[in-house]
Design an enzyme around this catalytic site. Structure first.
Site, PDB file in Angstrom:
ATOM      1  N   TYR A 146      -3.904   1.416  16.048  1.00  0.00           N
ATOM      2  CA  TYR A 146      -2.340   1.586  16.809  1.00  0.00           C
ATOM      3  C   TYR A 146      -2.737   1.320  18.311  1.00  0.00           C
ATOM      4  O   TYR A 146      -1.834   0.844  18.940  1.00  0.00           O
ATOM      5  CB  TYR A 146      -2.097   3.004  16.551  1.00  0.00           C
ATOM      6  N   GLU A 195      -3.300  -0.212   8.226  1.00  0.00           N
ATOM      7  CA  GLU A 195      -1.993   0.169   9.207  1.00  0.00           C
ATOM      8  C   GLU A 195      -2.098  -0.564  10.440  1.00  0.00           C
ATOM      9  O   GLU A 195      -3.067  -0.495  10.960  1.00  0.00           O
ATOM     10  CB  GLU A 195      -1.883   1.586   9.262  1.00  0.00           C
ATOM     11  N   ASN A 226      -7.044   1.669  10.260  1.00  0.00           N
ATOM     12  CA  ASN A 226      -5.536   1.861  10.757  1.00  0.00           C
ATOM     13  C   ASN A 226      -5.849   1.804  12.410  1.00  0.00           C
ATOM     14  O   ASN A 226      -6.656   2.681  12.908  1.00  0.00           O
ATOM     15  CB  ASN A 226      -5.197   3.375  10.608  1.00  0.00           C
ATOM     16  N   ARG A 253       0.887  -1.188   0.101  1.00  0.00           N
ATOM     17  CA  ARG A 253      -0.106  -0.010   0.016  1.00  0.00           C
ATOM     18  C   ARG A 253       0.935   1.224  -0.003  1.00  0.00           C
ATOM     19  O   ARG A 253       1.679   1.338   1.060  1.00  0.00           O
ATOM     20  CB  ARG A 253      -0.831  -0.027   1.239  1.00  0.00           C
ATOM     21  N   GLU A 310      -7.438   8.605   6.700  1.00  0.00           N
ATOM     22  CA  GLU A 310      -7.521   9.212   7.999  1.00  0.00           C
ATOM     23  C   GLU A 310      -8.082  10.598   7.813  1.00  0.00           C
ATOM     24  O   GLU A 310      -7.017  11.459   8.277  1.00  0.00           O
ATOM     25  CB  GLU A 310      -6.088   8.906   8.846  1.00  0.00           C
ATOM     26  N   HIS A 326      -2.500  10.905   1.010  1.00  0.00           N
ATOM     27  CA  HIS A 326      -2.134  10.679   2.390  1.00  0.00           C
ATOM     28  C   HIS A 326      -1.506  12.078   2.875  1.00  0.00           C
ATOM     29  O   HIS A 326      -0.241  12.044   3.118  1.00  0.00           O
ATOM     30  CB  HIS A 326      -1.089   9.420   2.208  1.00  0.00           C
TER      31      HIS A 326
HETATM   32  N1  LIG Z   1      -2.871   7.346  21.649  1.00  0.00           N
HETATM   33  N2  LIG Z   1      -3.141   7.516  20.316  1.00  0.00           N
HETATM   34  N3  LIG Z   1      -2.863   7.264  19.386  1.00  0.00           N
HETATM   35  C1  LIG Z   1      -3.134   6.628  18.052  1.00  0.00           C
HETATM   36  C2  LIG Z   1      -3.195   7.776  17.259  1.00  0.00           C
HETATM   37  C3  LIG Z   1      -3.186   7.578  15.825  1.00  0.00           C
HETATM   38  C4  LIG Z   1      -3.163   8.735  14.738  1.00  0.00           C
HETATM   39  N4  LIG Z   1      -2.169   8.413  13.889  1.00  0.00           N
HETATM   40  C5  LIG Z   1      -2.018   7.721  12.926  1.00  0.00           C
HETATM   41  O1  LIG Z   1      -2.992   7.053  12.747  1.00  0.00           O
HETATM   42  C6  LIG Z   1      -0.990   7.789  11.924  1.00  0.00           C
HETATM   43  C7  LIG Z   1      -1.014   6.866  10.710  1.00  0.00           C
HETATM   44  C8  LIG Z   1      -0.649   7.698   9.353  1.00  0.00           C
HETATM   45  O2  LIG Z   1      -1.425   7.060   8.604  1.00  0.00           O
HETATM   46  C9  LIG Z   1       0.718   7.419   9.179  1.00  0.00           C
HETATM   47  O3  LIG Z   1       1.192   8.206   8.146  1.00  0.00           O
HETATM   48  C10 LIG Z   1       1.799   7.567  10.503  1.00  0.00           C
HETATM   49  O4  LIG Z   1       3.172   7.461   9.989  1.00  0.00           O
HETATM   50  C11 LIG Z   1       1.361   6.424  11.361  1.00  0.00           C
HETATM   51  C12 LIG Z   1       1.974   6.498  12.733  1.00  0.00           C
HETATM   52  O5  LIG Z   1       1.782   7.868  13.347  1.00  0.00           O
HETATM   53  C13 LIG Z   1      -0.238   6.571  11.757  1.00  0.00           C
END
Ligand SMILES: N=[N+]=NCCCCNC(=O)[C@@H]1[C@H]2[C@H](O)[C@@H](O)[C@H](O)[C@@H](CO)[C@@H]12
Length: 445
Positions: free
Chosen positions: A293, A350, A291, A75, A164, A119
């Site tokens: 995390y 992600e 996505n 991706r 996002e 993005h």
């Molecule tokens: N508490 N807590 N928190 C979680 C909050 C998550 C918000 N950040 C994302 O989702 C970004 C997404 C992005 O696509 C990528 O471009 C970024 O590199 C990744 C890593 O940061 C993730």
């Protein structure tokens, strides 16, 4: 041995501004992240995407690396200002040619390309016209999308409109910590609406295009929100946090309406949302990208902003980003989406973690913490599939260490280490392990 379904698409994800470098090469126009990172004080250590992982020039070696990892899918995003330097109008054929070559190399390597149209790197020229706060952006985005469907749609079947939208609006227009660095709630909520409208217009353009057997979706960052206690006040706080973090984007896309709770709470800051817009936003999609995390844990906080919530720190392991490691949240999220939003086809677009990796004198990177993070989340994904969730693929964030937005190069998410001094790539222990998972299409439980 826990096996995943036949044909499960194991992959990795990246984004243009985070890995490509050469942001102004060959006629490309500046993006809002070029401007934001070149504005002192916005990015740690003054880091910019000027070089990043130099992928714009090293793409052949990077595809060879993906092949060595045995990826089934990859991706990546197209940099809108590389293709349309002014965001609209004249096409930069040299910029487009980069993506032609990349797609052809992926297909040659037997890797399925998933393209993210947006993005975060909006053309600066469009920001000068208001960016996502200007309703006209929906048409500009649909025209950009139609161009890519026309030029790459004969070889690319999987398309993601936006990465996002919540982060784009909240971090870029309300919190001001991402490009374009605005702190304006009214503009931010309009940006949410225009992002979703742009998504719907692009889906309609896709349906009208001649992309054969193509599938289109959107990628949302979703984080389940848990109450810090069983008190009524904290339960209500978690509801409000869930509405803002998750339902704000899920409900319009799947149900054609915004959460009433938010419309009331944001009062006169809430943007006009005519029924026709909501119908466009809810144009049916073929899959949802998630996505994941971490989760949120919130308590009631009287008077604390519009939501009156506060985040409550949790014990237990966290990543280098300060995010709690909570794999069960992935299972709970997947089962909830399956049950509440009509059982859509899902991809984890992600999931990954930043840790303070060290390149050993031996030349290896023993990132056992990242391997364990991924392993625990893969187990939860498998549990969700067993529970009936239509999960069809998993993209680890990220293929390689890269420009982590306002954190610059201080945070490493890759399963491949990048030595930025030399641009040497070193597959980490987690990358070697991931290759085995892909080869066996499963893992030991
Ligand atoms: N508490 N807590 N928190 C979680 C909050 C998550 C918000 N950040 C994302 O989702 C970004 C997404 C992005 O696509 C990528 O471009 C970024 O590199 C990744 C890593 O940061 C993730």
């Amino acid at each position: 041995m826990l096996r995943f379904p036949e044909g499960f698409l194991w992959g990795c994800a990246t984004a243009a501004y985070q890995i490509e470098g050469s942001p102004l090469a060959d006629g490309a126009g500046p993006s809002i992240w070029h401007r934001f990172s070149h504005t002192p004080g916005n990015v740690e250590r003054g880091d910019t995407g000027d070089v990043a992982c130099d992928h714009y020039r090293r793409w052949r070696d990077d595809v060879a690396l993906m092949r060595e990892l045995g990826l089934k899918a990859y991706r990546f995003s197209v940099a809108w200002p590389r293709v349309l330097p002014d965001g609209r109008g004249a096409v930069n054929e040299t910029g487009l040619a980069f993506y032609h070559r990349l797609v052809d190399a992926l297909l040659e390597a037997g890797i399925v390309p998933f393209i993210t149209l947006y993005h975060w790197d909006l053309p600066g020229a469009l920001q000068d016209l208001g960016g996502w706060a200007n309703r006209d952006v929906a048409g500009w985005f649909a025209d950009y999308a139609a161009l890519l469907f026309d030029r790459l749609g004969d070889r690319v079947r999987h398309w993601i409109t936006l990465n996002e939208p919540w982060c784009v609006a909240h971090l870029g227009y309300i919190a001001g910590v991402h490009a374009p660095g605005m702190r304006d709630l009214w503009a931010g909520l309009r940006a949410v609406h225009h992002l979703l409208l742009a998504h719907g217009r692009a889906v309609q353009a896709f349906r009208a295009s001649n992309v054969k057997k193509g599938r289109i979706g959107i990628t949302l960052n979703l984080a389940p929100q848990y109450p810090a206690s069983r008190s009524e006040a904290d339960l209500a706080a978690a509801q409000r946090a869930d509405a803002y973090h998750n339902r704000l984007v899920l409900d319009p896309i799947f149900s054609g309406r915004y959460p009433e709770l938010l419309v009331r709470r944001f009062n006169d800051a809430w943007p006009d949302a005519p029924q026709a817009d909501l119908e466009t936003i809810a144009t049916p999609i073929d899959f949802l990208g998630i996505n994941y995390y971490s989760r949120g844990v919130v308590a009631h906080a009287p008077g604390a902003g519009f939501l009156e919530t506060r985040s409550v720190a949790q014990p237990g392991p966290h990543t280098a980003m300060g995010w709690e490691i909570y794999p069960e949240g992935l299972f709970e999220l997947l089962v909830r989406i399956h049950g509440e939003y009509g059982g859509p086809t899902l991809y984890i677009t992600e999931n990954g973690a930043a840790f303070d990796d060290r390149l050993e004198p031996s030349g290896g990177v023993h990132d056992t913490d990242r391997l364990d993070y991924l392993r625990r989340h893969f187990l939860q994904a498998h549990r969700a599939i067993e529970a009936g969730v239509r999960l069809q693929g998993y993209f680890v964030w990220s293929l390689m260490d890269n420009f982590e937005w306002a954190h610059g190069y201080s945070k490493r998410f890759g399963i491949v280490y990048v030595d930025y001094e030399t641009q040497r790539r070193v597959i980490k222990q987690s990358g070697h392990w991931y290759r085995e998972i892909i080869a066996r299409n499963g893992l030991e439980n």
